[in-house]
Design an enzyme around this catalytic site. Structure first.
Site, PDB file in Angstrom:
ATOM      1  N   TRP A 101       6.594   3.338   4.364  1.00 26.10           N
ATOM      2  CA  TRP A 101       7.456   4.404   4.895  1.00 26.10           C
ATOM      3  C   TRP A 101       8.933   4.073   4.734  1.00 26.10           C
ATOM      4  O   TRP A 101       9.754   4.979   4.550  1.00 26.10           O
ATOM      5  CB  TRP A 101       7.102   4.721   6.349  1.00 26.10           C
ATOM      6  CG  TRP A 101       5.710   5.277   6.470  1.00 26.10           C
ATOM      7  CD1 TRP A 101       4.663   4.729   7.142  1.00 26.10           C
ATOM      8  CD2 TRP A 101       5.208   6.486   5.861  1.00 26.10           C
ATOM      9  NE1 TRP A 101       3.548   5.520   6.989  1.00 26.10           N
ATOM     10  CE2 TRP A 101       3.855   6.601   6.216  1.00 26.10           C
ATOM     11  CE3 TRP A 101       5.777   7.472   5.046  1.00 26.10           C
ATOM     12  CZ2 TRP A 101       3.049   7.660   5.790  1.00 26.10           C
ATOM     13  CZ3 TRP A 101       4.986   8.530   4.629  1.00 26.10           C
ATOM     14  CH2 TRP A 101       3.640   8.616   4.998  1.00 26.10           C
ATOM     15  N   ASP A 171      12.617   5.267  12.725  1.00 25.25           N
ATOM     16  CA  ASP A 171      11.429   6.109  12.554  1.00 25.25           C
ATOM     17  C   ASP A 171      10.344   5.535  13.471  1.00 25.25           C
ATOM     18  O   ASP A 171       9.863   4.426  13.243  1.00 25.25           O
ATOM     19  CB  ASP A 171      11.000   6.059  11.077  1.00 25.25           C
ATOM     20  CG  ASP A 171       9.667   6.766  10.818  1.00 25.25           C
ATOM     21  OD1 ASP A 171       9.044   7.296  11.758  1.00 25.25           O
ATOM     22  OD2 ASP A 171       9.248   6.776   9.632  1.00 25.25           O
ATOM     23  N   LYS A 195       0.977  11.742  14.724  1.00 22.13           N
ATOM     24  CA  LYS A 195       0.352  10.440  14.924  1.00 22.13           C
ATOM     25  C   LYS A 195      -0.055  10.271  16.389  1.00 22.13           C
ATOM     26  O   LYS A 195      -1.187   9.996  16.694  1.00 22.13           O
ATOM     27  CB  LYS A 195       1.305   9.307  14.509  1.00 22.13           C
ATOM     28  CG  LYS A 195       1.861   9.427  13.095  1.00 22.13           C
ATOM     29  CD  LYS A 195       0.790   9.230  12.035  1.00 22.13           C
ATOM     30  CE  LYS A 195       1.176   9.779  10.675  1.00 22.13           C
ATOM     31  NZ  LYS A 195       2.246   9.122   9.991  1.00 22.13           N
TER      32      LYS A 195
HETATM   33  C1  LIG Z   1       3.065   9.371   8.882  1.00 20.24           C
HETATM   34  C2  LIG Z   1       4.393   8.745   8.862  1.00 20.24           C
HETATM   35  C3  LIG Z   1       5.478   9.332   8.195  1.00 20.24           C
HETATM   36  C4  LIG Z   1       5.355  10.621   7.400  1.00 20.24           C
HETATM   37  O1  LIG Z   1       5.134  11.685   8.211  1.00 20.24           O
HETATM   38  P1  LIG Z   1       5.049  13.169   7.629  1.00 20.24           P
HETATM   39  O2  LIG Z   1       5.162  13.984   8.868  1.00 20.24           O
HETATM   40  O3  LIG Z   1       3.736  13.291   6.937  1.00 20.24           O
HETATM   41  O4  LIG Z   1       6.187  13.371   6.699  1.00 20.24           O
HETATM   42  C5  LIG Z   1       6.692   8.700   8.244  1.00 20.24           C
HETATM   43  N1  LIG Z   1       6.853   7.544   8.917  1.00 20.24           N
HETATM   44  C6  LIG Z   1       5.834   6.946   9.572  1.00 20.24           C
HETATM   45  C7  LIG Z   1       6.066   5.675  10.297  1.00 20.24           C
HETATM   46  C8  LIG Z   1       4.574   7.535   9.562  1.00 20.24           C
HETATM   47  O5  LIG Z   1       3.551   6.934  10.206  1.00 20.24           O
END
Ligand SMILES: *Cc1c(COP(=O)(O)O)cnc(C)c1O
Length: 359
Positions: A101, A171, A195
Site C-alpha cells: 500500500w 493510512d 476493512k
Molecule cells: C485496502 C487498503 C487500501 C486500498 O483501499 P481501497 O478502498 O480499495 O482503495 C489502502 N490502504 C490499506 C492499508 C488497505 O488495507
C-alpha cells in the site's frame, strides 16, 4: 442460514447484530416510508444520518474541533493522489515504505513531486517496521507518510515515527477504530472503511482544518480538493449514502460495547490467542517480527505449500473462510477485525491444533 467465520482482509466481517438492525430497517427507515437507499441525500432524514455518523465518530475517537471529517468516494487508493495534490506545496514528501500500500502511494505521489523514501523494510519482504526514532526527514518535506497497519504483510507501528516537526499523514485503513488514537498527532488520518468499519465504497479522511485550503497543486480536480468536500459537508455531489448509514450503525455498536478502549482489549485478547499458539507450534509460524506484529492481520505459514493448501481446505470444511494468504506472502492470513468474535479465533486455533496433530 449458516454464517461462517469470515477472515477476509476486506470487504470483511461485520457485527451480526448490526446486519440484523439494517435488515429490520431495510424497507422503511424510521417513519420515513422508504429505505435509506431510496432517500434523497438532501432530505432531513439523511442529513440526520450523516451528522449522527460524524458525531458518533468524533466522540469515539475524541476528534478535536479543529479537524474536519470528510466522507469521500474513490477508496483509500484515491487518497494516494489527494494527499500530494492537497499537501505538496514544496513538491517534496517523505515516505516510509512498509509494503504494497505504501508502494502504491509512493508511485502516485511521484506523479506530482519528489518522493524521498526515508526508511523501508523491503529488504526482508516487509516483515517488520523500520526503526523510526531518528529518520533522515527532509528539510523541505511537506509531510511524512506512513501506512500504520499493513494489511497484506501483517505489520503495525508499535509507535509513531519522529517526524521532526513535519506533518504526519497516515493510512489507517485496516486498523481504523481498533484502538484509541490521539488524532492531534496527525495532520491527516484516513481509512477506507471496508476493512474494519463498514461496507466498500467510502473513505473517511480526518484532516486538520488549516490543511484544507484552495492552495492545491495546479490541475487538482474539484472533487479531489479536500476544501470542496469540507465546504459542502461531504455533499458536493451525491455521497455514498448507504455506506455512511451503515458506518453510523457500526460506530454506535462500538460505542455501546465500550468504545475504543474496550475494543482494543478485545482485539489484543483475540490476537494473543492466535500468536501464543503460533509461538509454540512446531508446524505453523508467524511471518512477522514480534515487535512489529499487527493485531488485525495475522499472516502465517507451514513452510510447505502443499500443507498450506491442505490446511486451507480443512478450514473450509470447518466453517472458516477467506484464510488464504496474499500471494506476496503465501500461506495463510487471518484478518481478525473488530467484528470477528473471540469464538471465531478460538475455532481457527482449534482447527490448527487438530491439523498439527494429523501432520
Ligand atoms: C485496502 C487498503 C487500501 C486500498 O483501499 P481501497 O478502498 O480499495 O482503495 C489502502 N490502504 C490499506 C492499508 C488497505 O488495507
Amino acid at each position: 442460514m449458516s454464517r461462517v467465520y469470515n477472515f477476509s482482509a476486506g470487504p470483511a466481517v461485520m457485527p451480526e447484530e448490526v446486519l440484523a438492525e439494517i435488515r429490520d430497517e431495510l424497507l422503511e427507515y424510521g417513519s420515513s416510508g422508504m429505505s435509506v437507499m431510496e432517500m434523497s441525500h438532501r432530505s432531513k432524514d439523511f442529513e440526520e444520518i450523516l451528522h449522527g455518523t460524524e458525531n458518533t465518530l468524533r466522540s469515539l475517537m475524541g476528534i478535536p474541533d479543529n479537524y474536519r471529517v470528510l466522507f469521500i468516494q474513490g477508496g483509500a487508493s484515491q487518497q494516494f493522489a489527494a494527499v500530494p495534490m492537497n499537501l505538496m506545496k514544496n513538491r517534496t514528501a517523505d515516505y516510509i515504505n512498509t509494503g504494497a500500500w505504501t508502494k502504491k502511494a509512493i508511485k502516485e505521489a511521484k506523479l506530482y513531486g519528489k518522493v524521498n523514501v526515508i526508511a523501508s523494510s523491503e529488504d526482508q519482504n516487509f516483515s517488520y517496521i523500520p526503526d523510526v526514532d531518528d529518520l533522515p526527514v527532509s528539510e523541505d518535506a511537506d509531510y511524512v507518510y506512513i501506512c500504520q497497519n499493513n494489511t497484506i504483510y501483517g505489520t503495525r507501528y508499535a509507535k509513531l515515527p519522529n517526524t521532526k516537526g513535519k506533518l504526519l499523514v497516515s493510512d489507517v485503513s485496516s486498523m481504523f477504530l481498533s484502538e484509541p488514537v490521539d488524532v492531534s498527532k496527525y495532520g491527516v488520518i484516513y481509512a477506507g472503511v471496508q476493512k474494519n468499519a463498514g461496507p466498500a465504497g467510502l473513505v473517511i479522511s480526518i484532516v486538520r482544518e488549516d490543511l484544507i485550503t484552495d492552495d492545491c497543486l495546479e490541475g487538482t480536480p474539484t472533487m479531489l480538493k479536500w476544501k470542496t468536500q469540507a465546504d459542502n459537508d461531504s455533499m458536493y455531489n451525491t455521497p455514498n449514502t448507504w455506506a455512511i448509514y451503515v458506518c453510523g450503525k457500526i460506530f454506535k455498536w462500538i460505542e455501546r460495547t465500550g468504545g475504543l478502549t474496550a475494543m482494543k482489549e478485545r482485539n489484543e485478547k483475540k490476537a494473543a490467542l492466535l500468536y501464543d499458539y503460533l509461538d509454540q507450534s512446531a508446524l505453523f509460524k508467524g511471518t512477522v517480527r514480534k515487535d512489529s506484529r499487527s493485531i488485525m492481520n495475522v499472516p502465517f505459514v507451514t513452510g510447505n505449500e502443499d500443507l498450506d493448501k491442505a490446511f486451507i481446505a480443512k478450514c473450509g470444511e470447518c466453517g472458516i473462510k477467506n484464510i488464504k494468504g496474499h500471494r506476496s506472502v503465501g500461506g495463510m492470513r487471518a484478518s481478525i477485525y473488530n467484528a470477528m468474535p473471540y469464538e471465531g479465533v478460538a475455532q481457527l486455533v482449534s482447527v490448527m491444533e487438530s491439523f498439527e496433530k494429523e501432520h
